[in-house]
Design an enzyme around this catalytic site. Structure first.
Site, PDB file in Angstrom:
ATOM      1  CE1 TYR A   1      -3.125   3.036   0.970  1.00 21.87           C
ATOM      2  CE2 TYR A   1      -2.416   2.782   3.255  1.00 21.87           C
ATOM      3  CZ  TYR A   1      -3.126   3.474   2.281  1.00 21.87           C
ATOM      4  OH  TYR A   1      -3.833   4.595   2.625  1.00 21.87           O
TER       5      TYR A   1
ATOM      6  CB  SER B   1       4.793   2.111  13.480  1.00 17.54           C
ATOM      7  OG  SER B   1       3.525   2.222  14.074  1.00 17.54           O
TER       8      SER B   1
ATOM      9  CE1 TYR C   1       4.103  -3.760  12.227  1.00 19.20           C
ATOM     10  CE2 TYR C   1       3.034  -2.240  13.759  1.00 19.20           C
ATOM     11  CZ  TYR C   1       3.653  -2.478  12.550  1.00 19.20           C
ATOM     12  OH  TYR C   1       3.848  -1.442  11.666  1.00 19.20           O
TER      13      TYR C   1
ATOM     14  CE  LYS D   1       7.201  -1.949  11.242  1.00 13.15           C
ATOM     15  NZ  LYS D   1       7.849  -1.971   9.938  1.00 13.15           N
TER      16      LYS D   1
ATOM     17  CG  ASN E   1      -5.489  -0.559  10.171  1.00 14.81           C
ATOM     18  OD1 ASN E   1      -4.824  -1.257   9.446  1.00 14.81           O
ATOM     19  ND2 ASN E   1      -5.138  -0.305  11.425  1.00 14.81           N
TER      20      ASN E   1
HETATM   21  P1  NAD Z   1       1.534  -3.694   3.113  1.00 12.01           P
HETATM   22  O1  NAD Z   1       1.273  -5.023   3.713  1.00 12.01           O
HETATM   23  O2  NAD Z   1       0.587  -3.188   2.089  1.00 12.01           O
HETATM   24  O3  NAD Z   1       3.004  -3.646   2.500  1.00 12.01           O
HETATM   25  C1  NAD Z   1       4.054  -4.477   2.938  1.00 12.01           C
HETATM   26  C2  NAD Z   1       4.573  -5.238   1.731  1.00 12.01           C
HETATM   27  O4  NAD Z   1       5.692  -6.027   2.134  1.00 12.01           O
HETATM   28  C3  NAD Z   1       3.533  -6.189   1.146  1.00 12.01           C
HETATM   29  O5  NAD Z   1       3.455  -5.976  -0.245  1.00 12.01           O
HETATM   30  C4  NAD Z   1       4.096  -7.577   1.457  1.00 12.01           C
HETATM   31  O6  NAD Z   1       3.740  -8.520   0.464  1.00 12.01           O
HETATM   32  C5  NAD Z   1       5.590  -7.295   1.517  1.00 12.01           C
HETATM   33  N1  NAD Z   1       6.383  -8.209   2.350  1.00 12.01           N
HETATM   34  C6  NAD Z   1       6.155  -8.589   3.626  1.00 12.01           C
HETATM   35  N2  NAD Z   1       7.116  -9.424   4.036  1.00 12.01           N
HETATM   36  C7  NAD Z   1       7.993  -9.555   3.011  1.00 12.01           C
HETATM   37  C8  NAD Z   1       9.208 -10.291   2.834  1.00 12.01           C
HETATM   38  N3  NAD Z   1       9.687 -11.079   3.790  1.00 12.01           N
HETATM   39  N4  NAD Z   1       9.841 -10.197   1.645  1.00 12.01           N
HETATM   40  C9  NAD Z   1       9.349  -9.410   0.642  1.00 12.01           C
HETATM   41  N5  NAD Z   1       8.203  -8.719   0.762  1.00 12.01           N
HETATM   42  C10 NAD Z   1       7.533  -8.785   1.934  1.00 12.01           C
HETATM   43  O7  NAD Z   1       1.650  -2.652   4.322  1.00 12.01           O
HETATM   44  P2  NAD Z   1       1.763  -1.066   4.327  1.00 12.01           P
HETATM   45  O8  NAD Z   1       0.602  -0.555   5.076  1.00 12.01           O
HETATM   46  O9  NAD Z   1       2.067  -0.555   2.996  1.00 12.01           O
HETATM   47  O10 NAD Z   1       3.029  -0.911   5.296  1.00 12.01           O
HETATM   48  C11 NAD Z   1       4.340  -0.730   4.804  1.00 12.01           C
HETATM   49  C12 NAD Z   1       5.286  -0.584   5.971  1.00 12.01           C
HETATM   50  O11 NAD Z   1       4.871   0.516   6.778  1.00 12.01           O
HETATM   51  C13 NAD Z   1       5.341  -1.781   6.913  1.00 12.01           C
HETATM   52  O12 NAD Z   1       6.673  -1.920   7.362  1.00 12.01           O
HETATM   53  C14 NAD Z   1       4.448  -1.364   8.060  1.00 12.01           C
HETATM   54  O13 NAD Z   1       4.814  -2.015   9.255  1.00 12.01           O
HETATM   55  C15 NAD Z   1       4.733   0.110   8.130  1.00 12.01           C
HETATM   56  N6  NAD Z   1       3.654   0.883   8.755  1.00 12.01           N
HETATM   57  C16 NAD Z   1       2.390   0.796   8.250  1.00 12.01           C
HETATM   58  C17 NAD Z   1       1.366   1.531   8.864  1.00 12.01           C
HETATM   59  C18 NAD Z   1      -0.060   1.418   8.384  1.00 12.01           C
HETATM   60  O14 NAD Z   1      -0.967   1.738   9.152  1.00 12.01           O
HETATM   61  N7  NAD Z   1      -0.311   0.985   7.152  1.00 12.01           N
HETATM   62  C19 NAD Z   1       1.652   2.373   9.945  1.00 12.01           C
HETATM   63  C20 NAD Z   1       2.959   2.452  10.408  1.00 12.01           C
HETATM   64  C21 NAD Z   1       3.965   1.699   9.802  1.00 12.01           C
HETATM   65  C1  WQD Z   2      -8.060   3.874  14.645  1.00 16.13           C
HETATM   66  C2  WQD Z   2      -9.206   4.219  15.596  1.00 16.13           C
HETATM   67  C3  WQD Z   2      -9.911   2.349  16.954  1.00 16.13           C
HETATM   68  C4  WQD Z   2     -11.440  -0.079  13.639  1.00 16.13           C
HETATM   69  C5  WQD Z   2      -2.897   0.746  13.974  1.00 16.13           C
HETATM   70  C6  WQD Z   2      -1.679   0.093  14.541  1.00 16.13           C
HETATM   71  C7  WQD Z   2      -0.495   1.004  14.416  1.00 16.13           C
HETATM   72  C8  WQD Z   2      -0.317   1.481  12.983  1.00 16.13           C
HETATM   73  C9  WQD Z   2      -1.586   2.017  12.414  1.00 16.13           C
HETATM   74  C10 WQD Z   2       1.252   0.057  11.868  1.00 16.13           C
HETATM   75  C11 WQD Z   2      -9.042   3.615  17.004  1.00 16.13           C
HETATM   76  C12 WQD Z   2     -11.018   2.779  16.012  1.00 16.13           C
HETATM   77  C13 WQD Z   2     -10.879   0.938  14.389  1.00 16.13           C
HETATM   78  C14 WQD Z   2     -12.828  -0.368  13.776  1.00 16.13           C
HETATM   79  C15 WQD Z   2     -12.987   1.410  15.397  1.00 16.13           C
HETATM   80  N1  WQD Z   2       0.072   0.419  12.104  1.00 16.13           N
HETATM   81  N2  WQD Z   2     -11.639   1.670  15.242  1.00 16.13           N
HETATM   82  N3  WQD Z   2     -13.552   0.403  14.656  1.00 16.13           N
HETATM   83  O1  WQD Z   2      -5.063   1.266  16.197  1.00 16.13           O
HETATM   84  O2  WQD Z   2      -4.477   3.702  15.754  1.00 16.13           O
HETATM   85  O3  WQD Z   2      -3.162   1.925  14.710  1.00 16.13           O
HETATM   86  O4  WQD Z   2      -2.658   1.094  12.610  1.00 16.13           O
HETATM   87  O5  WQD Z   2       2.275   0.433  12.354  1.00 16.13           O
HETATM   88  O6  WQD Z   2       0.618   0.296  14.847  1.00 16.13           O
HETATM   89  O7  WQD Z   2      -1.912  -0.196  15.910  1.00 16.13           O
HETATM   90  O8  WQD Z   2      -5.446   2.316  13.905  1.00 16.13           O
HETATM   91  O9  WQD Z   2      -7.213   2.248  12.212  1.00 16.13           O
HETATM   92  O10 WQD Z   2      -6.978   0.288  13.799  1.00 16.13           O
HETATM   93  O11 WQD Z   2      -7.838   2.470  14.659  1.00 16.13           O
HETATM   94  O12 WQD Z   2     -13.686   2.071  16.168  1.00 16.13           O
HETATM   95  O13 WQD Z   2     -13.376  -1.274  13.153  1.00 16.13           O
HETATM   96  O14 WQD Z   2     -10.406   3.636  15.064  1.00 16.13           O
HETATM   97  O15 WQD Z   2     -10.416   1.983  18.190  1.00 16.13           O
HETATM   98  O16 WQD Z   2      -9.574   4.532  17.903  1.00 16.13           O
HETATM   99  P1  WQD Z   2      -4.582   2.295  15.277  1.00 16.13           P
HETATM  100  P2  WQD Z   2      -6.880   1.750  13.572  1.00 16.13           P
END
Ligand code: NAD
Ligand code: WQD
Length: 337
Positions: free
Chosen positions: A11, A124, A148, A152, A198
């Site tokens: 994503y 994150s 998780y 990080k 999410n």
């Molecule tokens: P995503 O799952 O869409 O993207 C991660 C990608 O990594 C996927 O395409 C998956 O197939 C690939 N992948 C996973 N393990 C792999 C491996 N061993 N080898 C090769 N490819 C691999 O997730 P995203 O939301 O785009 O997140 C990207 C990064 O950002 C992640 O590190 C995630 O932890 C971090 N992050 C995401 C969020 C969020 O809310 N989306 C928030 C904070 C941090």
């Molecule tokens: C947002 C708000 C929920 C779903 C997570 C990970 C964090 C980061 C981002 C990767 C909260 C509420 C949610 C639902 C709801 N990812 N909610 N009904 O929890 O802030 O963060 O994603 O690093 O590490 O923990 O995001 O989108 O899950 O929740 O009411 O069905 O929405 O309680 O207040 P969060 P979220």
């Protein structure tokens, strides 16, 4: 610059690839497709008129990654590849440590053997300890409650140690707050497997009729309307933040940490309302008990990124919802297989 992008079909990475191409960089995408589909490449090509290389590869395959770095003459790496579901990480901690920690160690070995010295890492806001005043600054208290989150934080510690020991390395950690939204074209967006964890993708699937109603996790928090508050950031703002971070990192050795957020907290009910406006109908919801592990509020102090990278988020909540809705309504089942 030629940049290896691990997790490149995911994503945030796919939106970052578009930003990189728009700025004249050449991303080489690497993914094992455990949480994404190769079809995203056609969308990147349609938007940018360029088709980056997409390698089907696991980041834990050190030799293959080192070969890719050399063959494509990469000067930097952006490391997105990771598993990211908080709840799943509690059920399957080993899978998270193997993928996220081992994946990073393997990547670092590949970078060392091929002489690549610049790395930008997807961290994150979950690395910040709960129960501290908002907004969160980079020097705030760290500590996290899920496997998780620990992956990080552990990776940040590993990267800081490695950068401290070798003064030629430039490592940057970007702490994302809550990435949401989609490319404004509606051709690229978030495509979660199964029922979304999410908020925004869940609401989008309610809006498109895939799910019956939103379950609001608690309305008794000490916030504006009792529901949880988060710092939602448009994925295109986040993508541009990576380009700024890379420009800053290039030729600047050391360990750098930046929050990427807007600095604004928004409640669950405010998101629901904004999405209802975007899709043109009231969306059904019910209030259920709090979700375990949730905090009341979490938002960034984004000033460090603003003053050092010259980057700030500019897209509004309305744009986040409008773009997410454009993507979801045009692609109700996500990307094709
Ligand atoms: P995503 O799952 O869409 O993207 C991660 C990608 O990594 C996927 O395409 C998956 O197939 C690939 N992948 C996973 N393990 C792999 C491996 N061993 N080898 C090769 N490819 C691999 O997730 P995203 O939301 O785009 O997140 C990207 C990064 O950002 C992640 O590190 C995630 O932890 C971090 N992050 C995401 C969020 C969020 O809310 N989306 C928030 C904070 C941090
Ligand atoms: C947002 C708000 C929920 C779903 C997570 C990970 C964090 C980061 C981002 C990767 C909260 C509420 C949610 C639902 C709801 N990812 N909610 N009904 O929890 O802030 O963060 O994603 O690093 O590490 O923990 O995001 O989108 O899950 O929740 O009411 O069905 O929405 O309680 O207040 P969060 P979220």
């Amino acid at each position: 610059m030629r940049i290896l992008v691990t997790g490149g079909a995911g994503y945030i990475a796919s939106h970052t690839a578009v930003s990189l191409l728009d700025r004249g960089h050449q991303p080489v995408l690497l993914d094992n497709f455990c949480n994404s589909k190769p079809a995203v490449l056609d969308r990147i090509e349609a938007l940018t008129r360029q088709r980056p290389t997409l390698l089907k590869m696991d980041v834990r395959d050190t030799d293959a990654v080192a070969r890719a770095l050399r063959e494509h003459d990469c000067q930097a790496v952006i490391h997105f590849a990771a598993l990211k579901a908080v709840g799943e990480s509690v059920e399957k901690p080993l899978a998270y440590y193997e993928n996220n920690i081992q994946g990073t160690l393997s990547l670092l070995a590949a970078m060392r053997s091929s002489g690549v010295k610049t790395l930008v890492f997807s961290s994150s806001a979950t690395v910040y300890s709960a129960d501290q005043p908002m907004p969160l600054r980079e020097d705030g208290l760290l500590g996290t409650s899920s496997p998780y989150g620990r992956t990080k934080l552990m990776v940040e510690n590993i990267l800081a140690d490695v950068a401290a020991a070798d003064k030629t390395l430039s490592f940057t950690s970007l702490r994302y707050f809550n990435p949401v939204g989609a490319h404004p074209s509606g051709t690229m967006g978030e495509d979660p497997r199964g029922i979304p964890n999410n908020l925004m993708p869940f609401v989008a699937q309610v809006a498109v009729g895939r799910l019956p109603r939103l379950r609001v996790f608690g309305n008794d928090y000490p916030t504006v309307d009792g529901t949880g508050m988060r710092d939602y950031i448009h994925v295109c703002d986040l993508a541009e933040g990576h380009v700024s971070a890379l420009n800053h990192a290039h030729g600047r050795a050391g360990w750098h940490v930046f929050n990427l957020g807007t600095g604004q907290g928004t409640s669950v009910m405010q998101v629901l309302q904004a999405f209802s406006l975007a899709c043109g109908r009231e969306l059904p919801y019910e209030v259920v008990p709090r979700r375990s592990g949730d905090v009341a509020a979490c938002w960034a102090d984004p000033h460090h990124a603003e003053s050092t990278l010259g980057w700030r988020a500019s897209r509004t909540l309305e744009m986040m919802c409008a773009d997410a809705w454009r993507w979801q309504s045009a692609n109700p089942m996500g990307y094709p297989d």
